[in-house]
Design a protein around this motif. Structure first.
Motif, short mmCIF file in Angstrom:
data_model
loop_
_atom_site.label_atom_id
_atom_site.label_comp_id
_atom_site.label_asym_id
_atom_site.label_seq_id
_atom_site.Cartn_x
_atom_site.Cartn_y
_atom_site.Cartn_z
N ILE A 17 0.84 -1.20 0.00
CA ILE A 17 0.00 0.00 0.00
C ILE A 17 0.87 1.25 0.00
O ILE A 17 0.69 2.17 -0.80
N PHE A 18 1.86 1.29 0.92
CA PHE A 18 2.74 2.46 1.02
C PHE A 18 3.63 2.59 -0.21
O PHE A 18 3.89 3.69 -0.69
N THR A 19 4.09 1.45 -0.75
CA THR A 19 4.93 1.49 -1.94
C THR A 19 4.14 2.04 -3.13
O THR A 19 4.66 2.82 -3.92
N GLU A 20 2.86 1.65 -3.24
CA GLU A 20 2.05 2.16 -4.34
C GLU A 20 1.82 3.66 -4.22
O GLU A 20 1.82 4.38 -5.22
N GLY A 61 -10.82 -2.55 -16.15
CA GLY A 61 -10.12 -2.61 -17.42
C GLY A 61 -8.83 -3.40 -17.33
O GLY A 61 -8.33 -3.69 -16.24
N CYS A 62 -8.30 -3.75 -18.49
CA CYS A 62 -7.07 -4.53 -18.55
C CYS A 62 -5.87 -3.63 -18.36
O CYS A 62 -5.78 -2.56 -18.95
N GLY A 63 -4.92 -4.08 -17.56
CA GLY A 63 -3.69 -3.32 -17.36
C GLY A 63 -2.60 -3.84 -18.30
O GLY A 63 -2.68 -4.95 -18.84
N TRP A 64 -1.56 -3.01 -18.49
CA TRP A 64 -0.42 -3.36 -19.31
C TRP A 64 0.86 -3.14 -18.51
O TRP A 64 0.95 -2.20 -17.71
N VAL A 65 1.85 -3.99 -18.74
CA VAL A 65 3.14 -3.87 -18.06
C VAL A 65 4.24 -4.16 -19.07
O VAL A 65 4.10 -5.02 -19.94
N LEU A 66 5.33 -3.41 -18.99
CA LEU A 66 6.47 -3.67 -19.87
C LEU A 66 7.08 -5.02 -19.54
O LEU A 66 7.33 -5.34 -18.37
N GLU A 67 7.31 -5.82 -20.56
CA GLU A 67 7.86 -7.15 -20.34
C GLU A 67 9.22 -7.10 -19.65
O GLU A 67 9.54 -7.96 -18.81
N HIS A 68 10.00 -6.07 -19.93
CA HIS A 68 11.33 -5.95 -19.33
C HIS A 68 11.37 -4.84 -18.27
O HIS A 68 12.41 -4.24 -18.03
N GLY A 69 10.22 -4.60 -17.65
CA GLY A 69 10.18 -3.69 -16.51
C GLY A 69 10.03 -2.24 -16.90
O GLY A 69 10.07 -1.87 -18.06
N GLY A 70 9.82 -1.39 -15.86
CA GLY A 70 9.69 0.03 -16.09
C GLY A 70 8.32 0.55 -15.69
O GLY A 70 7.43 -0.20 -15.37
N ALA A 79 3.28 -3.70 -9.46
CA ALA A 79 3.57 -5.06 -9.04
C ALA A 79 5.00 -5.03 -8.49
O ALA A 79 5.93 -4.63 -9.21
N ARG A 80 5.17 -5.43 -7.25
CA ARG A 80 6.48 -5.36 -6.61
C ARG A 80 7.34 -6.55 -7.00
O ARG A 80 6.83 -7.59 -7.44
N LYS A 81 8.65 -6.40 -6.82
CA LYS A 81 9.59 -7.48 -7.11
C LYS A 81 9.18 -8.74 -6.34
O LYS A 81 8.86 -8.69 -5.16
N GLY A 82 9.17 -9.86 -7.05
CA GLY A 82 8.78 -11.13 -6.46
C GLY A 82 7.33 -11.49 -6.69
O GLY A 82 6.94 -12.65 -6.56
N PRO A 111 12.31 -1.56 -7.41
CA PRO A 111 11.45 -2.15 -6.38
C PRO A 111 10.07 -2.58 -6.90
O PRO A 111 9.36 -3.31 -6.25
N PHE A 112 9.69 -2.12 -8.15
CA PHE A 112 8.37 -2.46 -8.67
C PHE A 112 8.32 -2.14 -10.15
O PHE A 112 9.24 -1.50 -10.71
N VAL A 113 7.26 -2.59 -10.80
CA VAL A 113 6.95 -2.17 -12.18
C VAL A 113 5.56 -1.56 -12.17
O VAL A 113 4.72 -1.90 -11.33
#
Length: 254
Positions: A145-148, A245-254, A219-222, A201-203
């Motif tokens: 929660i705090f990281t977000e 809705g659908c979310g998107w995330v970079l395959e190689h992070g970011g 989404a945090r590491k792990g 620490p997250f993407v």
């Protein structure tokens, strides 16, 4: 919790105020229901019956694939199980689901651990006190929660910097956008594929395949995410994000 985060003084008072916000009073007429769900932020919950009688139907975390099954061939999920509907319980997509039921009377309390699905129905006019809580088994969710919150602040700063750059008042800011010439394509045989986050620490999870798109979460590491489609290095999440809705995330992070 106090020791882990070293809270003291004003910070402890602030945290106490936030914890109090996690407690709610539910007042329902006879027949009022709460459909099958799990609580947000991986929280445990206790519910104490103050007045009237309420039916609870619960299911272990592992029953999610029967309670809220995927549509055949992808494309989201089917409606959640109504545990009081015998025809739904007998349907192939829900068949064999493990359900537990109890009726609470005034003065009785039920505790639902993290991830447990639950449904409630008022058998008479009811008043129920509920509170979410965390312990050592799920405290990482509080850190999430705090990281977000920190991630949203960083994203807002980046957006402000990008706006200044666009007006010529600041240095350029890099952005990664989806190429308009590339089509979205399914991953594998149509079944979602599991990915583990390795970037610290997250993407970011975004509303579209672009770093300029609004942030839906992190989404945090792990952590693991399920993706069912890909576009120019972006993965489309198989599960809707909190904002819908659908979310998107970079395959190689970011």
């Amino acid at each position: 919790m106090h020791k882990r985060f070293r809270l003291g003084g004003d910070s402890l008072e602030y945290a106490t105020g936030k914890v109090r916000q996690l407690c709610k009073v539910f007042i329902g007429c006879r027949g009022a229901i709460t459909r099958m769900h799990t609580d947000n932020h991986r929280a445990h919950a206790w519910l104490s019956q103050l007045h009237g009688h309420k039916l609870y139907v619960a299911a272990p975390p592992g029953e999610g694939r029967r309670i809220h099954p995927r549509r055949p061939g992808g494309g989201g999920r089917l409606p959640r199980l109504d545990p009081l509907d015998a025809s739904q319980r007998a349907a192939p997509q829900h068949a064999g689901v493990e359900l537990w039921a109890t009726v609470l009377s005034p003065g009785e309390t039920i505790v639902l651990p993290e991830g447990w699905w639950h449904y409630a129905a008022s058998l008479s006019p009811t008043v129920t006190l509920m509170c979410n809580f965390w312990d050592q088994s799920n405290v990482r969710a509080v850190e999430d929660i705090f990281t977000e919150q920190a991630a949203r602040a960083l994203d807002e700063q980046r957006r402000e910097a990008a706006a200044k750059a666009a007006s010529g008042a600041g240095p350029p800011v890099a952005a990664v956008s989806a190429a308009t010439s590339s089509a979205e394509r399914p991953i594998g045989d149509g079944e979602p594929r599991l990915y583990r986050v390795v970037h610290a620490p997250f993407v970011y999870l975004r509303a579209a395949p672009s770093t300029e798109a609004p942030m839906l979460g992190i989404a945090r590491k792990g952590a693991t995410v399920e993706a069912d489609a890909m576009r120019d290095g972006w993965l489309r999440l198989a599960e809707p994000c909190k904002g819908g809705g659908c979310g998107w995330v970079l395959e190689h992070g970011g």
